[in-house]
Design an enzyme around this catalytic site. Structure first.
Site, PDB file in Angstrom:
ATOM      1  N   LYS A   1      10.707 -14.829   2.182  1.00 31.84           N
ATOM      2  CA  LYS A   1       9.921 -15.794   1.420  1.00 31.84           C
ATOM      3  C   LYS A   1      10.754 -17.042   1.125  1.00 31.84           C
ATOM      4  O   LYS A   1      11.986 -16.987   1.116  1.00 31.84           O
ATOM      5  CB  LYS A   1       9.479 -15.180   0.084  1.00 31.84           C
ATOM      6  CG  LYS A   1       8.486 -14.043   0.193  1.00 31.84           C
ATOM      7  CD  LYS A   1       8.197 -13.462  -1.180  1.00 31.84           C
ATOM      8  CE  LYS A   1       7.188 -12.319  -1.115  1.00 31.84           C
ATOM      9  NZ  LYS A   1       5.833 -12.791  -0.793  1.00 31.84           N
TER      10      LYS A   1
ATOM     11  N   ASP B   1       6.533  -9.335   5.423  1.00 36.45           N
ATOM     12  CA  ASP B   1       6.125  -9.682   4.061  1.00 36.45           C
ATOM     13  C   ASP B   1       4.746  -9.128   3.717  1.00 36.45           C
ATOM     14  O   ASP B   1       4.316  -9.225   2.574  1.00 36.45           O
ATOM     15  CB  ASP B   1       6.141 -11.207   3.879  1.00 36.45           C
ATOM     16  CG  ASP B   1       6.028 -11.616   2.428  1.00 36.45           C
ATOM     17  OD1 ASP B   1       6.393 -10.804   1.553  1.00 36.45           O
ATOM     18  OD2 ASP B   1       5.565 -12.739   2.157  1.00 36.45           O
TER      19      ASP B   1
ATOM     20  N   ARG C   1       0.643  -3.193   1.896  1.00 38.13           N
ATOM     21  CA  ARG C   1      -0.332  -2.357   2.596  1.00 38.13           C
ATOM     22  C   ARG C   1       0.356  -1.246   3.385  1.00 38.13           C
ATOM     23  O   ARG C   1      -0.236  -0.196   3.633  1.00 38.13           O
ATOM     24  CB  ARG C   1      -1.198  -3.238   3.514  1.00 38.13           C
ATOM     25  CG  ARG C   1      -0.457  -3.916   4.644  1.00 38.13           C
ATOM     26  CD  ARG C   1      -1.176  -5.133   5.182  1.00 38.13           C
ATOM     27  NE  ARG C   1      -1.107  -6.260   4.251  1.00 38.13           N
ATOM     28  CZ  ARG C   1      -1.680  -7.446   4.472  1.00 38.13           C
ATOM     29  NH1 ARG C   1      -2.368  -7.657   5.583  1.00 38.13           N
ATOM     30  NH2 ARG C   1      -1.570  -8.414   3.589  1.00 38.13           N
TER      31      ARG C   1
END
Length: 505
Positions: free
Chosen positions: A280, A350, A354
């Site tokens: 990020k 990233d 899930r």
């Protein structure tokens, strides 16, 4: 802050009640609430309105002392807006305004005589719950990691809510529920606000064990070897780059009948999310300590239902780890095998939430659940779609799932912790196609929160399921930076409704 219900006699009203501060409502059109009229024997309150000392606008306040024929030492006037019936938003605004005044008063007790039974489309029990949650939220402070602790709070520490004899029983029950929910919210906030070097997967596991001890829950914490034995290849792919060991936490509150299928809550517990190899940007990356707020909300909800002794079978499942870059970390293009046997091409490391949730959602099949609700700070796309007001709610569309969705939406509305239903359609599943695996872990920018939910949906087809994306509601940024405790009120209200006979499944 301690809370109670004070029953008042309809004939004598609230004027004869002794307290350090009595809170009553006034309106913008210079109209007084019933309680304010009872205190206005010599016209002091009417005069304050006529003079403009208080406008009656929502959240406006005026403190009066020494009113004739009033037993209370102080009377706090609070604005209730244009006129009755009072909207729920205006009622909460009035309570919040009173709470701000409470913090600096020279008394430790107050009586809230706002119109609990005159909130539009609500009852006294709702108003009592809403008042307590608003006051506790305003009083929350975080100083756990400060060398100099905040000064002990002064002002009001005991709040009674005035209720008629007809509303007293329901209001008392609501107080007990609200205090339990507020305690759960506080735990969730505390966990979210802790830095990731303290709030590790091991720390979350220890909190779960403490809850189990305090409330007699069943608890089990699986480690890496057990996860390997379960073939949770998707979950384990996320934790590969971290030195912190992963944990898989199972909490069981079996308050219902033995034969009743449980409600299962699954909380995403990424205690820090760098993005992994798909790292990020540095700006605001500190806020990725909040990527475990789904897990924190499950723990907070368990605190609430444990405290209230909810007569319902509820199981909490929390997969928790860090997502870090290193020489061992998963790389874009890697393919992993989930617990379900389905293969996943990791196009972006990233999109890791899930990957841990899908194995947890497969694991919970063994409980033969009545319904499963997963909670996750899953996608920035949900923030783009819904902002910071509503959590995103995703389910399939059929009778059972529509019923579950409606129950969750209704619980959120009742709790002031709202969600908005988003679509899941087969057309979106097309975006998850992979040339090399059964699916990719991302579907591209269009409909990002929807394709994330579509990914999870592939692992939930053996039971009734809903997904809550709380990326926009779990914490605030900027000057007010901090965890919100959402969606503990929604989840707990949903579970209370289930225990009262509104069953899913």
């Amino acid at each position: 802050m301690d809370f109670s219900i004070k029953t008042y006699d309809a004939k004598t009203g609230v004027a004869s009640i002794k307290t350090g501060c009595l809170v009553v409502g006034v309106f913008e059109n210079k109209k007084l609430s019933q309680a304010a009229r009872e205190l206005d024997g010599k016209g002091a309150i009417s005069a304050a309105l006529r003079s403009g000392d208080i406008t009656g606008k929502p959240g406006s306040t005026l403190l009066l002392r020494g009113l004739d024929s009033v037993a209370a030492e102080r009377v706090l006037l609070v604005g209730l807006g244009a006129d009755d019936p009072v909207s729920d938003k205006t009622f909460i605004s009035a309570v919040q305004a009173a709470g701000r005044v409470f913090s600096s008063l020279g008394t430790n007790e107050a009586l809230l005589a706002l119109p609990l039974e005159a909130v539009k489309n609500r009852d006294a029990a709702w108003a009592a719950r809403a008042a307590i949650l608003a006051l506790r939220d305003g009083a929350y402070r975080y100083d756990t990691t400060k060398s100099k602790k905040d000064e002990a709070p002064v002002g009001v520490k005991k709040v009674a809510l005035a209720a008629s004899s007809a509303a007293t029983a329901a209001a008392k029950a609501a107080v007990a529920q609200a205090v339990a929910i507020a305690n759960g919210v506080a735990l969730t906030k505390d966990l979210g606000n802790l830095p990731s070097n303290i709030c590790t997967p091991t720390h979350l596991a220890n909190v779960a064990k403490k809850l189990a001890k305090d409330f007699k829950f069943g608890v089990e914490v699986l480690d890496r070897k057990q996860l390997e034995a379960l073939k949770m290849g998707s979950f384990l792919s996320v934790t590969k780059g971290s030195e912190e060991p992963p944990k898989f936490i199972i909490l069981k509150h079996m308050g219902g009948k033995a034969k009743d299928a449980p409600i299962v809550l699954v909380g995403k517990g990424i205690t820090f999310d760098t993005g992994g190899i798909s790292i990020k940007p540095g700006a605001n990356m500190d806020e990725m300590k909040y990527d475990m707020c789904g897990a924190a909300s499950v723990l907070g909800t368990f605190h609430a239902i444990g405290e209230m002794g909810l007569k319902l079978n509820v199981i909490g499942v929390i997969p928790t780890c860090e997502n870090m870059p290193s020489g061992r970390a998963s790389k874009p293009g890697d393919i992993v095998v989930s617990m379900s046997g389905q293969t996943i091409e990791i196009l972006n490391t990233d999109a890791e939430g899930r990957l841990i949730l899908c194995d947890a959602l497969t694991y919970v099949e063994r409980f033969k659940p009545a319904a499963v609700v997963d909670v996750a700070t899953l996608t920035g796309a949900c923030v783009t779609a819904l902002g910071h007001h509503n959590s995103g709610l995703f389910t399939r569309s059929d009778d059972a799932h529509d019923a579950l969705a409606n129950e969750l939406l209704a619980a959120g509305k009742a709790a002031g912790d709202t969600a908005w239903r988003m679509p899941i359609e087969d057309a979106y599943q097309e975006q998850l196609k992979s040339n090399f695996a059964d699916m990719a872990n991302i579907g591209g920018p269009p409909g990002g929160s929807i394709t994330a939910a579509c990914f999870l949906e592939r692992f939930t087809r053996k039971y009734t399921w809903a997904h809550l994306d709380i990326a926009g509601t779990a914490w605030k940024s900027g000057a007010a930076k901090g965890a919100t405790g959402r969606p503990v009120p929604l989840l707990t209200t949903f579970l209370i409704n289930q225990a009262n006979g509104k069953k899913s499944g």
